[in-house]
Design a protein around this motif. Structure first.
Motif, short mmCIF file in Angstrom:
data_model
loop_
_atom_site.label_atom_id
_atom_site.label_comp_id
_atom_site.label_asym_id
_atom_site.label_seq_id
_atom_site.Cartn_x
_atom_site.Cartn_y
_atom_site.Cartn_z
N HIS A 1 -35.99 -8.20 55.85
CA HIS A 1 -36.06 -9.57 55.48
C HIS A 1 -34.62 -9.57 54.52
N VAL B 1 -31.85 -11.99 52.38
CA VAL B 1 -31.71 -13.33 52.04
C VAL B 1 -30.06 -13.39 51.61
N GLU C 1 -22.89 -18.53 56.85
CA GLU C 1 -22.99 -18.34 58.19
C GLU C 1 -22.35 -17.38 58.84
N ALA D 1 -24.09 -13.89 57.94
CA ALA D 1 -25.28 -13.84 58.81
C ALA D 1 -24.87 -13.34 60.31
N THR E 1 -34.63 -10.14 59.85
CA THR E 1 -34.81 -11.58 59.68
C THR E 1 -33.88 -12.10 58.43
N LEU E 2 -33.01 -13.14 58.73
CA LEU E 2 -32.13 -13.59 57.89
C LEU E 2 -32.50 -15.14 57.42
N THR E 3 -32.34 -15.37 55.95
CA THR E 3 -32.65 -16.53 55.60
C THR E 3 -31.43 -16.82 54.79
N LEU E 4 -30.71 -17.92 55.10
CA LEU E 4 -29.46 -18.38 54.84
C LEU E 4 -29.66 -19.38 53.56
N LEU E 5 -29.16 -19.25 52.29
CA LEU E 5 -29.31 -20.13 51.28
C LEU E 5 -28.01 -20.24 50.57
N VAL F 1 -38.07 -18.01 47.56
CA VAL F 1 -37.48 -17.46 48.87
C VAL F 1 -37.48 -15.82 48.74
N SER G 1 -39.20 -10.51 50.55
CA SER G 1 -37.98 -10.45 51.20
C SER G 1 -37.64 -8.71 50.79
#
Length: 387
Positions: A2, A4, A21, A24, A35-39, A291, A295
């Motif tokens: 994971h 971030v 973006e 990612a 798994t990618l979380t964009l913040l 978040v 991760s």
């Protein structure tokens, strides 16, 4: 795994959202199983409102304000109601940002913060009793005099003609400042800054940030003297504030962040403002530390990762939060101008530049998304376990 992905904007080329973006997409090219979380993040500079608007429920109120040379530009105030309190978020760069100026217009001796005062007036008109002003990325160096003039503290001809004009301002140029302070007495005015520099001196607004805005060494020295004159006018207008704990006099021009955004911090202090770290405010608002739970890696970045990045910028705030959570963090930046020794103290595990040669810099400017995506893909080969 994971990951971030939490960058700042790449000033002049990509917003924080566009940068996230692109990173990612590159990461997914190499490690589609992750798994990618964009913040996307901000430290108070350009993109401050966009980042907050993604994280909080509020109303974006469109306004029109003056840019640093007096042209009308679109801007916004983000109004949020929570727990019976109305908060307005303002991004000073929307009115005073360096990005609003062409290369031949970048002259901090002439640019004004008048438009930021218009943003504050719009926030008051929305009934806000708490106003958070993001400071950063300015093309001005007028000590916030233009802001004060727009709010009614003094005549435009003395205060809204840029930093240089302050050298000749009369003693009564801020005759309306006391009344303006009373108007703001019931408002919690918050300075969200990315720097803690004072207004004057070797670490002040003119000396440190003037050259970035187009000031020659001679102009920077001239602006230093003009801001010194501005503080004299303030001292003749306002009673000297005292420290509540010690009773000692407070020099507002020496307060941390007074030199932020070309001295906008100083003007906000004059109105009773208080300072917070811009990046910490954003991290708390978007729930960044929540978040991080579960991760494995944090990736951040910005246009130029240099010595200023180590103090109060997004990359530093992200790295420190990751370190607290026991996670590794890496930086992908347009250029990396600090070494391993400087970054180790923040717990940063690696720094990666998109461009390392003049030819690569030119390529990155021509295709910022593609080159950032390609660099992120290469970084993923190092950090993501092959499946």
């Amino acid at each position: 795994m994971h990951v971030v992905i939490a960058p700042d904007c790449f000033t002049g080329t990509l917003t924080a959202t566009q940068a996230a973006e692109a990173m990612a997409a590159g990461w997914h090219d190499t490690a589609p199983h992750d798994t990618l979380t964009l913040l996307p993040l901000s430290d108070g500079g350009p993109g401050f409102l966009d980042v907050l608007a993604r994280a909080v429920e509020g109303e974006t109120v469109a306004v029109t304000v003056s840019d640093p040379v007096g042209r009308e530009v679109p801007a916004a105030v983000l109004v949020v109601d929570r727990d019976g309190e109305r908060t307005a978020y303002v991004e000073s760069a929307q009115a005073a940002g360096l990005h609003l100026l062409g290369p031949d217009e970048r002259d901090p001796a002439l640019t004004s913060t008048w438009g930021v005062g218009q943003l504050l007036r719009a926030a008051l008109a929305e009934g806000a009793r708490r106003i958070v002003v993001g400071l950063g990325g300015s093309g001005t160096n007028d000590g916030g005099a233009g802001l004060l003039a727009a709010l009614g503290a003094g005549p435009e001809e003395h205060l809204a003609r840029g930093g240089r004009a302050l050298a000749g301002a009369p003693d009564d140029a801020l005759s309306g400042l006391l009344a303006l302070r009373e108007e703001f007495a019931g408002v919690d005015l918050v300075l969200a800054t990315d720097v803690d520099n004072p207004l004057l001196g070797l670490q002040g607004a003119s000396a440190v940030f003037g050259p970035q805005k187009g000031a020659s060494p001679e102009v920077a020295q001239e602006l230093e003297g003009a801001l010194g004159r501005f503080t004299e006018i303030v001292s003749r207008t306002l009673p000297v504030p005292t420290d509540l704990l010690t009773g000692a006099p407070r020099r507002l021009d020496k307060e941390p962040g007074a030199g932020a955004a070309g001295g906008l911090g100083y003007a906000l202090y004059l109105l009773g403002g208080r300072r917070v770290s811009g990046v910490e405010l954003v991290l708390d608002t978007v729930g960044f530390r929540d978040v991080l739970r579960g991760s494995d890696l944090v990736v951040t970045g910005e246009g130029s990762f240099d010595w200023q990045s180590l103090r109060g910028k997004v990359a530093a705030g992200v790295a420190e939060a990751a370190l607290e959570a026991g996670l590794p963090s890496v930086v992908i930046a347009g250029q990396v101008l600090v070494g391993r020794r400087e970054t180790m103290g923040l717990g940063i595990s690696g720094t990666y530049a998109v461009a390392e040669t003049p030819a690569e810099v030119d390529a990155a400017l021509l295709d910022p998304v593609g080159t950032l995506r390609a660099r992120a893909a290469r970084v993923a080969r190092t950090w993501s376990p092959a499946r």
